[in-house]
Design an enzyme around this catalytic site. Structure first.
Site, PDB file in Angstrom:
ATOM      1  N   GLU A  21     -51.954  24.859 -20.459  1.00  0.00           N
ATOM      2  CA  GLU A  21     -51.726  23.415 -20.528  1.00  0.00           C
ATOM      3  C   GLU A  21     -52.215  22.741 -19.249  1.00  0.00           C
ATOM      4  O   GLU A  21     -52.052  23.272 -18.144  1.00  0.00           O
ATOM      5  CB  GLU A  21     -50.239  23.099 -20.719  1.00  0.00           C
ATOM      6  N   PRO A  24     -53.732  15.022 -17.220  1.00  0.00           N
ATOM      7  CA  PRO A  24     -54.821  14.175 -16.728  1.00  0.00           C
ATOM      8  C   PRO A  24     -54.644  13.847 -15.244  1.00  0.00           C
ATOM      9  O   PRO A  24     -53.612  13.281 -14.863  1.00  0.00           O
ATOM     10  CB  PRO A  24     -54.723  12.910 -17.580  1.00  0.00           C
ATOM     11  N   THR A  52     -51.863  16.808 -21.785  1.00  0.00           N
ATOM     12  CA  THR A  52     -50.691  15.950 -21.982  1.00  0.00           C
ATOM     13  C   THR A  52     -51.094  14.492 -22.147  1.00  0.00           C
ATOM     14  O   THR A  52     -52.201  14.079 -21.796  1.00  0.00           O
ATOM     15  CB  THR A  52     -49.707  16.089 -20.811  1.00  0.00           C
ATOM     16  N   HIS A  81     -51.519  16.278 -26.791  1.00  0.00           N
ATOM     17  CA  HIS A  81     -50.173  15.729 -26.898  1.00  0.00           C
ATOM     18  C   HIS A  81     -50.263  14.285 -27.408  1.00  0.00           C
ATOM     19  O   HIS A  81     -51.187  13.548 -27.048  1.00  0.00           O
ATOM     20  CB  HIS A  81     -49.483  15.705 -25.543  1.00  0.00           C
ATOM     21  N   GLY A 112     -41.600  11.708 -26.438  1.00  0.00           N
ATOM     22  CA  GLY A 112     -42.088  11.230 -25.150  1.00  0.00           C
ATOM     23  C   GLY A 112     -40.972  10.834 -24.212  1.00  0.00           C
ATOM     24  O   GLY A 112     -39.852  10.522 -24.644  1.00  0.00           O
ATOM     25  N   HIS A 157     -32.256  19.779 -25.704  1.00  0.00           N
ATOM     26  CA  HIS A 157     -33.022  18.691 -25.097  1.00  0.00           C
ATOM     27  C   HIS A 157     -32.301  18.189 -23.843  1.00  0.00           C
ATOM     28  O   HIS A 157     -31.060  18.097 -23.828  1.00  0.00           O
ATOM     29  CB  HIS A 157     -33.183  17.545 -26.090  1.00  0.00           C
ATOM     30  N   PRO A 158     -33.030  17.868 -22.760  1.00  0.00           N
ATOM     31  CA  PRO A 158     -32.383  17.394 -21.523  1.00  0.00           C
ATOM     32  C   PRO A 158     -31.420  16.230 -21.739  1.00  0.00           C
ATOM     33  O   PRO A 158     -30.442  16.082 -20.997  1.00  0.00           O
ATOM     34  CB  PRO A 158     -33.573  16.990 -20.642  1.00  0.00           C
ATOM     35  N   ASP A 159     -31.684  15.409 -22.772  1.00  0.00           N
ATOM     36  CA  ASP A 159     -30.815  14.252 -23.015  1.00  0.00           C
ATOM     37  C   ASP A 159     -29.389  14.662 -23.371  1.00  0.00           C
ATOM     38  O   ASP A 159     -28.451  13.868 -23.209  1.00  0.00           O
ATOM     39  CB  ASP A 159     -31.378  13.389 -24.145  1.00  0.00           C
ATOM     40  N   LYS A 182     -38.046  18.857 -38.177  1.00  0.00           N
ATOM     41  CA  LYS A 182     -39.449  18.653 -37.807  1.00  0.00           C
ATOM     42  C   LYS A 182     -40.348  19.687 -38.491  1.00  0.00           C
ATOM     43  O   LYS A 182     -41.454  19.360 -38.949  1.00  0.00           O
ATOM     44  CB  LYS A 182     -39.610  18.726 -36.281  1.00  0.00           C
TER      45      LYS A 182
END
Length: 630
Positions: A21, A24, A52, A81, A112, A157-159, A182
């Protein structure tokens, strides 16, 4: 090709895959540096590379540009991505139709991160709320064209990870259930968030299987390159750090080399444990750096520096439209990006045989073919913008490039003379000093093994001696004192994979004056194995071949395959190429000088009076191409 199809094919062969991976860079120079690094890493044949999208969609246009170049110039299967952040559906469709037109088939669909300066994700008007919405949209509008990958979170998930660094069992279960939605919506692959506790990852995989997720789950491995970056990234992702890793890093955290070495060791051990569990794919988050990622793969035995092989003599784009392309004209050998850009609109690409080039329409010349990265432009300015008093000074420039004294060349997108041409560099240097200005060449090769990293050997004598003595053994010559030095040079021309044999006809392409061309043409009459074609800027044609003749100059024989002939000399394509070749005199070289400069005028005179010549010696066994120039 879809990544999922690559994984399925590898599974049937019990083969381990790896991928990289990138993100930019922020500057133009950074982008070019990334591509140089990417070229080196892609030589090790990753199954795919991804790029990404950038926080908040901040790098959308650059990501699209980089993805296109990765797929069509770097020639690696590319996954882009795509996030929902700041992306109304119109922008999402613009991105998807753009990459589809560029031959990309793989997307990593993500919600995102929040835009810079915001704490929470907010759905944009006319956009999507989550990755599931994006997957549903892609499948409903684009059918089965795209391979869709989604993110998996081994620690949730971090959330939903709390202040104690853990997700509640309910939050973790809910995250898994969402992941299954998903997949059920049409995603066919999962790549995970980074982790440093492999037991957590293996538990995650098992938990996914328990709820009916059957698709491949690829572990995301982020090598530790430096301590501060490691702390920042794991803090952002709320990643659990095992105590033994913290203890190992603490005494060396201010020593970047020691941290990097430990990171390679840790990454290697993590991957070994994962591979031993039966998982056969690894995805390496490179952070745009190569040493750590390649170090891990070397330790695992998945790559070997000495065994970089090419399926063809040139790199085929990963563009889905060009997957069967296996033959090209030789003229663009040193300008592959230009060739790809000028053939981008073709409906079909040659396979097996070149066929009738009149059926395909090359794109017109534009500024795109003459654009250069800033670093290459600077190198050309340094090496080629020198005062030129006469044509002999021009001869000297071409000779110096052939002998390796110059690294750049206006007629080449590549760095220096290509390795296989090293065996004829002195002959090239000699004919350049005679006014035959070479821009493309290859030596003859007769049935050398394809899997060898070096195809053929060549003894180069740095002191002339009587011809009779060249029949003696090397030891005898040395004893007689006839040779000051002998260099053993390897011809690096292997391609096509193991078990085959490769062949080449000697080829050289050059500019020369009309007077020299006349002498050359007369000399060719006594060399029946030599074919040539010559044309000037105005299109005046001189040749001993018909304009419909196509000559295979590179071919290979491989087990259970038809003969492959990936490189040809085609007169119709030569007439297309000549416009570009002549234009380079002014748009790539003369433009380095100020207006009215005498050097600029001299180059323009050469451009308008010289001929471009393509020469093939069809006797690849006993021929001597350079005897025509004696």
């Amino acid at each position: 090709m879809k990544v999922i199809d690559k994984i399925k094919a590898a599974e049937s062969e019990n083969k381990t895959l790896f991928s990289f991976e990138y993100f930019p860079p922020k500057t133009e120079d950074g982008v070019e540096n990334l591509f140089e690094r990417m070229e080196r890493m892609v030589a090790h044949a990753p199954s795919f590379c991804d790029i990404t999208w950038g926080a908040g969609g901040s790098t959308a246009d650059l990501t699209l540009e980089i993805a296109n170049r990765m797929q069509n110039n770097v020639c690696v299967e590319t996954m882009m991505h795509l996030t929902c952040t700041n992306m109304p559906v119109e922008k999402i469709d613009h991105a998807l139709t753009t990459i589809k037109s560029n031959g990309l088939q793989n997307v990593l669909a993500l919600r995102g991160d929040p835009p810079h300066g915001q704490d929470k994700f907010v759905q944009v008007e006319g956009g999507f709320a989550c990755a599931l919405d994006l997957v549903n949209h892609m499948r409903s509008k684009y059918g089965d064209y795209f391979g869709i990958t989604v993110a998996g979170y081994p620690e949730a998930h971090p959330d939903v990870i709390g202040a104690n660094g853990l997700a509640t069992p309910e939050a973790y279960a809910s995250d898994l259930a969402y992941l299954k939605k998903k997949i059920d919506a049409g995603a066919d692959l999962i790549v995970t968030q980074l982790f440093y506790d492999t037991d957590i990852f293996l538990k995650f995989v098992n938990d996914c299987r328990q709820i009916g997720i059957t698709c491949p789950i690829v572990p995301g491995i982020m090598p530790i390159n430096n301590y501060k970056g490691f702390v920042r990234m794991t803090g952002f992702c709320k990643t659990k750090i095992p105590q033994e890793i913290t203890d190992a890093l603490e005494p060396i955290k201010d020593n970047d080399e020691a941290v990097r070495a430990y990171g390679i060791h840790l990454g290697t051990e993590m991957c070994k444990k994962i591979l031993s569990s039966g998982i056969k794919q690894l995805h390496l988050y490179t952070l745009n750096m190569e040493k750590s990622a390649l170090g891990i793969l070397l330790n695992l035995g998945l790559i070997e520096e000495s065994k970089i092989q090419r399926p063809l003599p040139w790199k085929r784009p990963a563009n889905v439209k060009r997957t069967k392309e296996d033959v090209r004209p030789i003229f663009w050998a040193n300008r592959p990006k230009s060739y790809i850009s000028r053939t981008m609109g073709w409906d079909q690409y040659p396979q097996g045989r070149w066929g009738d080039a009149r059926n395909a329409s090359y794109g017109a010349l534009s500024d795109h073919q003459f654009m250069r990265p800033r670093a290459r432009d600077k190198k050309l300015q340094e090496e080629w913008a020198v005062p030129l008093q006469n044509v002999e000074d021009i001869h000297e420039m071409f000779k110096n490039f052939c002998l390796g004294k110059l690294k750049s060349n206006p007629w080449s997108e590549l760095d220096g003379l290509q390795p296989e041409t090293k065996v004829i560099d002195e002959q090239l240097g000699n004919i350049n000093m005679k006014g035959f200005l070479t821009i493309n060449s290859q030596p003859a090769v007769n049935g050398e093994k394809s899997e060898s990293p070096t195809v053929g050997k060549y003894y180069k004598y740095l002191q002339k001696c009587p011809a009779d003595y060249l029949l003696m053994s090397l030891d005898s010559c040395l004893m007689e004192g006839l040779l000051l030095l002998i260099l053993l040079i390897n011809i690096s021309a292997g391609w096509g994979g193991p078990g085959g044999y490769v062949y080449q006809k000697a080829y050289v392409e050059f500019f020369c004056s009309k007077d020299k061309l006349n002498v050359f043409v007369e000399k060719c009459k006594s060399h029946p194995s030599v074919t040539y074609m010559a044309v000037n800027k105005g299109g005046d044609w001189i040749a001993n071949v018909a304009q419909t003749d196509v000559n295979a100059v590179t071919w290979g024989a491989f087990p259970a395959k038809e003969i492959i002939q990936p490189t040809v000399v085609d007169p119709i394509s030569f007439m297309i190429w000549k416009d570009e070749a002549f234009e380079i005199w002014s748009r790539s070289w003369a433009q380095l000088y100020p207006e009215g400069d005498s050097s600029k005028k001299l180059l323009e005179q050469v451009q308008n009076s010289y001929y471009l010549v393509s020469l093939v010696d069809n006797d690849y066994i006993n021929g001597d191409l350079f005897s025509v120039f004696h």
